[in-house]
Design a protein around this motif. Structure first.
Motif, PDB file in Angstrom:
ATOM      1  N   ASN A 211       3.014  -2.155  -8.879  1.00  0.00           N
ATOM      2  CA  ASN A 211       2.317  -0.869  -9.263  1.00  0.00           C
ATOM      3  C   ASN A 211       1.252  -0.354  -7.800  1.00  0.00           C
ATOM      4  OD1 ASN A 211       3.198  -0.099 -12.184  1.00  0.00           O
ATOM      5  ND2 ASN A 211       2.475  -2.319 -12.414  1.00  0.00           N
ATOM      6  N   ALA A 213       2.253   0.464  -5.259  1.00  0.00           N
ATOM      7  CA  ALA A 213       2.980   1.599  -4.499  1.00  0.00           C
ATOM      8  C   ALA A 213       2.471   3.063  -4.970  1.00  0.00           C
ATOM      9  CB  ALA A 213       4.532   1.361  -4.822  1.00  0.00           C
ATOM     10  N   THR A 214       2.233   3.195  -6.263  1.00  0.00           N
ATOM     11  CA  THR A 214       1.737   4.328  -6.684  1.00  0.00           C
ATOM     12  C   THR A 214       0.247   4.441  -7.125  1.00  0.00           C
ATOM     13  OG1 THR A 214       2.142   3.691  -8.795  1.00  0.00           O
ATOM     14  CG2 THR A 214       3.870   4.962  -7.871  1.00  0.00           C
ATOM     15  N   HIS A 215      -0.576   3.257  -7.065  1.00  0.00           N
ATOM     16  CA  HIS A 215      -1.846   3.368  -7.218  1.00  0.00           C
ATOM     17  C   HIS A 215      -2.853   3.102  -6.050  1.00  0.00           C
ATOM     18  CE1 HIS A 215      -0.258   3.453 -11.318  1.00  0.00           C
ATOM     19  NE2 HIS A 215      -1.421   3.807 -11.814  1.00  0.00           N
ATOM     20  N   LEU A 217      -3.013   4.402  -2.478  1.00  0.00           N
ATOM     21  CA  LEU A 217      -2.600   5.420  -1.594  1.00  0.00           C
ATOM     22  C   LEU A 217      -3.285   5.572  -0.298  1.00  0.00           C
ATOM     23  CD1 LEU A 217      -1.093   8.063  -3.866  1.00  0.00           C
ATOM     24  CD2 LEU A 217       0.151   6.400  -3.106  1.00  0.00           C
ATOM     25  N   ARG A 222      -6.156   4.344  -6.869  1.00  0.00           N
ATOM     26  CA  ARG A 222      -6.434   5.501  -8.037  1.00  0.00           C
ATOM     27  C   ARG A 222      -6.631   4.670  -9.179  1.00  0.00           C
ATOM     28  NH1 ARG A 222      -0.724   8.021  -8.671  1.00  0.00           N
ATOM     29  NH2 ARG A 222      -2.049   9.487 -10.065  1.00  0.00           N
ATOM     30  N   ASP A 229      -1.828   3.971 -16.830  1.00  0.00           N
ATOM     31  CA  ASP A 229      -1.484   4.244 -15.510  1.00  0.00           C
ATOM     32  C   ASP A 229      -2.373   5.322 -14.895  1.00  0.00           C
ATOM     33  OD1 ASP A 229      -0.225   6.793 -15.957  1.00  0.00           O
ATOM     34  OD2 ASP A 229       1.518   5.783 -16.332  1.00  0.00           O
ATOM     35  N   THR A 276      -5.339  11.850  -9.621  1.00  0.00           N
ATOM     36  CA  THR A 276      -4.279  12.621 -10.306  1.00  0.00           C
ATOM     37  C   THR A 276      -4.178  13.985 -10.245  1.00  0.00           C
ATOM     38  OG1 THR A 276      -4.053  10.867 -11.974  1.00  0.00           O
ATOM     39  CG2 THR A 276      -2.959  12.796 -12.487  1.00  0.00           C
ATOM     40  N   SER A 340       6.080  14.076  -1.771  1.00  0.00           N
ATOM     41  CA  SER A 340       6.423  13.733  -3.151  1.00  0.00           C
ATOM     42  C   SER A 340       7.047  14.767  -4.008  1.00  0.00           C
ATOM     43  CB  SER A 340       5.254  12.966  -3.868  1.00  0.00           C
ATOM     44  OG  SER A 340       4.228  13.785  -4.169  1.00  0.00           O
ATOM     45  N   ARG A 344      10.460  15.430  -5.637  1.00  0.00           N
ATOM     46  CA  ARG A 344      10.872  15.792  -7.192  1.00  0.00           C
ATOM     47  C   ARG A 344      11.907  16.980  -7.018  1.00  0.00           C
ATOM     48  NH1 ARG A 344       5.477  15.470 -10.887  1.00  0.00           N
ATOM     49  NH2 ARG A 344       4.787  13.480 -10.030  1.00  0.00           N
ATOM     50  N   ASP A 386       9.894  11.952 -13.152  1.00  0.00           N
ATOM     51  CA  ASP A 386       8.574  12.143 -12.631  1.00  0.00           C
ATOM     52  C   ASP A 386       8.060  13.425 -13.494  1.00  0.00           C
ATOM     53  OD1 ASP A 386       8.661  10.187 -10.795  1.00  0.00           O
ATOM     54  OD2 ASP A 386       9.566  11.587  -9.531  1.00  0.00           O
ATOM     55  N   ASN A 448       3.865  15.369 -15.049  1.00  0.00           N
ATOM     56  CA  ASN A 448       3.772  13.998 -15.646  1.00  0.00           C
ATOM     57  C   ASN A 448       4.272  13.861 -17.176  1.00  0.00           C
ATOM     58  OD1 ASN A 448       1.447  14.166 -13.600  1.00  0.00           O
ATOM     59  ND2 ASN A 448       2.484  12.294 -13.325  1.00  0.00           N
TER      60      ASN A 448
END
Length: 494
Positions: A211, A213-215, A217, A222, A229, A276, A340, A344, A386, A448
């Motif tokens: 996790n 990788a997304t939290h 940055l 984050r 999350d 976010t 990102s 999407r 996503d 989201n």
């Protein structure tokens, strides 16, 4: 009193052998559990008596079960601190069906006539569509339907029944609002601990398991608090910020205005440390909608005049870019500069090709975790949606996602009509906040999947039905509603 105490002592004395036997059996059972499953057995030994007491109370009073449900959707987030063998998420399913069983046991006290609500009809139609999706011939593994239908429609359908038929009082509404805002406040404090003090061992393990990788940055965390999350946490903080801001406008007392202003600042900074970006649109959509609800055109114009320079500052300057949170907000307003977001759009283009001849989608349970677990060979398992609406599009097709959006719009329209009929000042300010938050969260669903995750979904499920039947607690109908046995006066509350 003395006779009652004497009677109780006699009863305990006469049945001492039975209590001793039960205590001995419980001790042996605890030892067996610990020897077989280790620390998990010790946790179960502590939780089992509490669970049995809760079951008894819920069977006696369904309203109590609704309160437990609202707390549980927040407690689910603590699962990263518990042994993996404890099925925290499944406990929500068990609780909902237990409450449903209690409704039928106490059926004579329930207000079943409220199921004729237009809002319940909208949710019922959507639920029926998802049930029909079980027979979608395109589904590669049909049993996976049971995994995703819970978040798609089942939980909303069950909670709607409960909120409608349980004779909820004004004080119950106050408890629900206070519970939500209190949990949100604790979540913000926990996020501040993560940001400025550090992570616990379990939280670091969670990040290291993939996790990060997304939290993390650009070297910045984050914050996710005790939620699933950072996206979920950011959405909740933005929603709570919006509700607190509406209360600043609605409260008459300076003391309460100041209190909710402080809460709004705490929640907003909680949103900021989540990183976010899309949660910003909860505020961008929700606050103007609140002003429209009030039909306060001068304030709406003033809000636009104040907001436009801020947006221009974020979009066309670099002011504040040295602050990570400010930069994340800025990137939300310039999505075409975000790799990102472009990815999407590319994924959605791929899905459009696959779904061109699938008006009912690939089947519920074919994407995200369900697809990876049950049908990893299927195309839907290899494209990250996503987005809540994109996930619905993939699994239920353009027919399903259109029906879902129509349901959301219908709930908003029902809510507007009901809120505009209210005369009670306290109920007006509560429902204004709930409805504005619902609009903001629904809009965020484009980016989201927060509408399908705890705790946001639980709060939305309850609040939409409270809005749809808010006339129950209006002072003008206090004499005709059997569920209201209190004075029409009210005290300011959270």
């Amino acid at each position: 009193m003395a006779q009652s105490a004497s009677f109780l002592r006699n009863q305990l004395s006469n049945h001492f052998w039975l209590y001793s036997l039960l205590g001995g059996l419980y001790t042996v059972g605890v030892g067996f559990l610990i020897s077989r499953v280790g620390p998990t057995g010790a946790v179960l030994a502590v939780l089992l008596p509490i669970a049995l007491l809760l079951v008894l109370l819920i069977l006696l009073e369904p309203r109590f079960g609704l309160f437990v449900y609202l707390q549980l959707v927040f407690i689910v987030g603590f699962s990263r601190f518990l042994p993996a063998s404890i099925p925290v998420g499944v406990s929500v399913d068990g609780l909902l069906f237990l409450i449903l069983f209690s409704l039928f046991i106490n059926g004579q006290r329930m207000e079943w006539r409220r199921l004729r609500s237009p809002a319940f009809a909208l949710i019922g139609i959507w639920f029926l569509y998802t049930v029909i999706e079980l027979f979608n011939p395109e589904a590669p593994y049909r049993p996976a339907w049971f995994l995703h239908v819970r978040a798609f429609s089942l939980h909303w359908f069950l909670v709607s029944i409960m909120v409608l038929v349980i004779p909820i009082t004004r004080n119950d509404v106050k408890i629900m609002v206070n519970s939500w805002l209190s949990w949100s406040f604790l979540a913000a404090l926990w996020a501040f601990k993560q940001q400025y003090i550090g992570l616990t061992t379990n939280e670091q393990i969670w990040l290291d398991s993939g996790n990060a990788a997304t939290h993390i940055l650009f070297g910045q965390l984050r914050c996710f608090s005790f939620y699933s999350d950072a996206a979920q946490f950011g959405a909740e903080m933005a929603g709570a910020t919006l509700v607190a801001i509406t209360r600043v406008f609605e409260e008459k007392s300076i003391k309460y205005k100041a209190f909710f202003a402080v809460l709004a600042l705490v929640y907003f900074w909680g949103y900021a440390v989540s990183g976010t970006r899309s949660a910003l649109f909860v505020l961008i959509a929700g606050f103007p909608f609140y002003l429209l609800l009030k039909r306060d055109i001068p304030k709406l114009i003033a809000g636009v005049v104040l907001a436009v320079p801020l947006f221009l500052l974020l979009m066309y300057t670099s002011v504040g870019s040295s602050n990570y949170q400010v930069q994340r907000m800025r990137s939300a307003l310039t999505p075409m500069n975000d790799p990102s977001f472009i990815l999407r759009l590319q994924n959605q283009a791929k899905m459009r090709t696959y779904l061109q001849d699938l008006p009912f989608g690939a089947g519920i349970g074919t994407s995200t975790d369900g697809g990876a677990r049950f049908s990893p060979w299927h195309w839907a398992a290899h494209i990250a949606p996503d987005s809540w609406f994109v996930e619905l599009w993939m699994e239920t097709g353009r027919v399903g996602v259109t029906l879902y959006i129509m349901m959301l719009v219908g709930l908003v329209l029902v809510g507007i009509y009901q809120v505009w009929q209210l005369k009670d000042p306290w109920m007006v300010k509560i429902m204004y906040g709930f409805l504005a938050e619902f609009v903001g969260i629904a809009l965020m669903g484009y980016s989201n999947p927060v509408l399908g995750q705890f705790p946001t979904n639980g709060v939305i499920y309850i609040s939409t039905m409270l809005i749809a039947t808010c006339y129950r607690w209006d002072t003008r109908s206090a004499t005709s509603e059997s569920s209201i046995n209190q004075s029409p006066t009210y005290a300011p509350a959270l």
